[in-house]
Design an enzyme around this catalytic site. Structure first.
Site, short mmCIF file in Angstrom:
data_model
loop_
_atom_site.label_atom_id
_atom_site.label_comp_id
_atom_site.label_asym_id
_atom_site.label_seq_id
_atom_site.Cartn_x
_atom_site.Cartn_y
_atom_site.Cartn_z
N GLU A 42 0.95 -1.20 0.02
CA GLU A 42 -0.03 0.10 0.08
C GLU A 42 0.99 1.23 -0.19
O GLU A 42 1.65 1.64 0.97
CB GLU A 42 -0.99 -0.15 1.24
CG GLU A 42 -1.86 -1.15 1.11
CD GLU A 42 -3.06 -1.14 0.15
OE1 GLU A 42 -2.99 -0.24 -0.63
OE2 GLU A 42 -3.77 -2.23 0.23
N CYS B 25 -1.94 9.14 3.12
CA CYS B 25 -1.91 8.59 1.58
C CYS B 25 -3.04 9.08 0.48
O CYS B 25 -2.92 9.51 -0.41
CB CYS B 25 -1.60 7.19 1.54
SG CYS B 25 -3.00 6.39 2.44
P1 NAD Z 1 8.80 4.70 4.35
O1 NAD Z 1 8.52 4.00 2.99
O2 NAD Z 1 9.88 5.62 4.37
O3 NAD Z 1 8.50 3.63 5.59
C1 NAD Z 1 7.51 2.73 5.83
C2 NAD Z 1 8.08 1.87 6.56
O4 NAD Z 1 9.05 0.87 5.85
C3 NAD Z 1 9.02 2.13 7.93
O5 NAD Z 1 8.47 1.23 8.82
C4 NAD Z 1 10.29 2.06 7.45
O6 NAD Z 1 11.19 1.85 8.55
C5 NAD Z 1 10.36 0.77 6.62
N1 NAD Z 1 11.51 0.73 5.78
C6 NAD Z 1 12.16 1.53 5.50
N2 NAD Z 1 13.30 1.11 4.30
C7 NAD Z 1 13.02 -0.22 4.61
C8 NAD Z 1 13.46 -1.32 3.62
N3 NAD Z 1 14.54 -1.17 2.67
N4 NAD Z 1 12.82 -2.60 3.75
C9 NAD Z 1 11.64 -2.59 4.54
N5 NAD Z 1 11.21 -1.67 5.00
C10 NAD Z 1 11.66 -0.46 5.08
O7 NAD Z 1 7.48 5.59 4.54
P2 NAD Z 1 7.04 6.82 5.38
O8 NAD Z 1 7.67 7.91 5.03
O9 NAD Z 1 6.94 6.12 6.81
O10 NAD Z 1 5.20 6.85 5.26
C11 NAD Z 1 5.10 7.94 4.09
C12 NAD Z 1 4.41 6.86 2.86
O11 NAD Z 1 3.66 6.11 2.95
C13 NAD Z 1 3.79 8.03 1.96
O12 NAD Z 1 4.18 7.98 0.57
C14 NAD Z 1 2.59 7.64 2.15
O13 NAD Z 1 1.69 7.98 0.93
C15 NAD Z 1 2.39 6.29 2.24
N6 NAD Z 1 1.27 5.44 2.87
C16 NAD Z 1 0.51 4.75 1.93
C17 NAD Z 1 -0.43 4.27 2.67
C18 NAD Z 1 -1.64 3.26 1.68
O14 NAD Z 1 -2.41 2.69 2.38
N7 NAD Z 1 -1.46 3.45 0.45
C19 NAD Z 1 -1.05 4.54 3.72
C20 NAD Z 1 -0.24 5.64 4.65
C21 NAD Z 1 0.98 5.96 4.00
#
Ligand code: NAD
Length: 487
Positions: free
Chosen positions: A255, A289
């Site tokens: 997501e 999001c």
């Molecule tokens: P992010 O991708 O930086 O981090 C998300 C999670 O992934 C965190 O727990 C982080 O520690 C982990 N992570 C980081 N690198 C990783 C890797 N290489 N492998 C596995 N896990 C890893 O996102 P963010 O900045 O925390 O959140 C914002 C983003 O999330 C925005 O783009 C937003 O649109 C999206 N979002 C999407 C939804 C949806 O349902 N589509 C909902 C909420 C947020």
């Protein structure tokens, strides 16, 4: 194990430890995050190592077969009892959420209550065997069942840590999977306590949590003992998750980001739609999001809608989420604050029209990661505020005149999470929604979710489904049974 409870459940919010195999588990090294409103340090949390990951995967593996064989009704009872227990601690979770994420207290309460509504909804759902053909003489039956995938890992971002965690935990556990939660390093606190509280309702190893830094996600996604990864976060990280999971062909749900368009038609009433549009663009200070990220307004009502948007935004107080009357909290963490600051500097340097918001005065409420809500007036379609997902309290309003052209502009993005049409004309709404390339489309609202409606993104907004029956199936394998034996 499961049992209903209405009395408050013992849970303190001072010590934060991993939960592995039903026990609280310390790590040698700890870390912490900052309260984005005060920049004060929140409590220490574990910094997990690969050894902690191995321990959690072993415990999950040991727990899985008996949890998978636990009757569906008993798993439903356990989820219901857990939901009841969470309900007795809504205020504590809401206060912790404000301290770690920054959102205003009433929105924090809303996030937790919405999560509980989803958990309750999930706990009423079932996934019965589907018979696709059954004939007599000779007897022949073809049916489909949905066995659990096994050890699931949930990786969540920092914007809605409670809702996004429980939205994964409920369906995963109901379908007979066991689950390891990995919170964002910026918002580990509520997630840890959600799992600690759960230990009274699920056997050891069924629901675990590991806190850590950005090395932890890759350790989990590459672990050969994990069968399923359900990830919510940015598109860039989602691609890394998928790449890592491909090595062992894990099932993946992603997501990801969005760049949702709202199309406002000529017949919409500016007085009614503008406040709603502003609230839905600035929800959680735009860190959502499915926030509205581009507003396309028909040229005949453009200036009336823009004027009303500005008036409404002027009345939105920015500040610490604990202060009464605050509508917009801070940006949740320093890297995101720096990204929004850079975007605002770029907007200013590009000479775009700012309808409201001071791009030079980025800290209206003093100490803390605060940014004034900013509306950009009719920027070019190629500007970064239109093309990129800002994930902050800044959005563009754009003028349109031709229906086919505005649909093309709305679809002109590699994202496809949500979109909305604002009109009282059902035929026009229908025409436009059918052509929008987004996983979720609304009329006269935006971003509304429900537990029994599937949620998914198209294009680079995601793969797989959450919520609804399709969301349950995302945690399951598919087994087709061909038999000539009548039961
Ligand atoms: P992010 O991708 O930086 O981090 C998300 C999670 O992934 C965190 O727990 C982080 O520690 C982990 N992570 C980081 N690198 C990783 C890797 N290489 N492998 C596995 N896990 C890893 O996102 P963010 O900045 O925390 O959140 C914002 C983003 O999330 C925005 O783009 C937003 O649109 C999206 N979002 C999407 C939804 C949806 O349902 N589509 C909902 C909420 C947020």
């Amino acid at each position: 194990m499961a049992g209903s409870t209405t009395a408050p459940v013992a849970l303190e919010f001072e010590t934060f430890l991993n939960v592995i195999d039903g026990k609280l588990s310390r790590t040698e090294v700890t870390r912490s995050s900052l309260n984005p409103s005060t920049l004060e340090e929140n409590p220490q949390v574990p910094l997990s190592t690969p050894a902690d990951v191995d321990k959690a995967v072993v415990a999950a593996t040991n727990a899985w077969s008996s949890w998978a064989e636990t009757p569906w009704a008993e798993r439903q009872d356990a989820v219901r009892a857990y939901t009841d227990a969470l309900e007795t601690r809504v205020d504590d979770f809401a206060r912790m959420l404000v301290k770690e994420q920054g959102k205003p207290l009433h929105f924090a309460r809303f996030e937790i209550l919405a999560s509980l509504k989803f958990l309750r909804g999930f706990s009423e759902m079932t996934l019965p065997e589907e018979v696709i053909e059954e004939t007599e003489e000779p007897y022949h039956k073809v049916s489909i069942r949905h066995p659990p995938l096994g050890i699931a890992v949930g990786i969540v971002p920092w914007n809605y840590p409670v809702f996004l965690s429980l939205g994964k935990i409920g369906p995963a556990l109901l379908t007979g999977n066991v689950f390891i939660l990995k919170p964002s390093p910026f918002t580990p606190y509520c997630c840890i306590k959600l799992v600690e509280l759960a230990q009274g309702f699920f056997p050891p190893g069924v629901l675990q949590v590991l806190s850590g830094d950005d090395r932890l996600g890759p350790w989990l996604t590459s672990h050969p003992g994990v069968h399923k990864v359900t990830f919510t976060g940015s598109t860039a990280t989602g691609k890394r998750v998928m790449e890592s999971c491909s090595k062992t062909l894990k099932s993946v749900t992603l997501e990801l980001g969005g760049n949702d368009a709202a199309i406002v038609c000529a017949d919409a009433d500016p007085e009614i739609v503008a406040p709603a549009l502003a609230n839905l663009a600035l929800a959680n200070s735009g860190q959502l999001c499915i926030a509205i990220k581009r507003i396309y307004v028909h040229e005949s009502i453009y200036s009336a809608v823009l004027t009303r948007l500005v008036e409404h935004v002027k009345g939105m107080q920015v500040g610490d989420g604990f202060v009464e009357g605050v509508a917009l909290g801070p940006i949740a963490n320093q890297p995101q604050y720096d990204r929004i600051k850079a975007l605002l500097h770029h907007i200013q340097a590009s000479g775009l029209n700012i309808a409201i918001g001071d791009t030079t005065q980025l800290n209206p409420a003093g100490k803390g990661l605060f940014i004034s809500p900013t509306i950009v007036d009719n920027p070019p379609d190629t500007s970064s505020i239109v093309v990129e997902e800002p994930f902050g309290p800044v959005f563009p309003v754009l003028k349109w005149s031709d229906e086919a052209e505005v649909i093309r502009r709305a679809n002109d993005t590699h994202m496809g999470l949500g979109a909305s049409v604002w009109t009282n004309d059902a035929a026009q709404a229908n025409r436009i929604t059918q052509k929008l390339r987004a996983g979720n489309v609304w009329t006269n609202t935006h971003g509304v979710l429900q537990f029994n409606a599937p949620f998914s993104g198209v294009k680079q907004s995601g793969i797989g489904v959450e919520y609804g029956t399709e969301g349950l199936k995302d945690y399951c394998a598919l087994q087709t049974i061909h038999t000539t034996l009548k039961a």
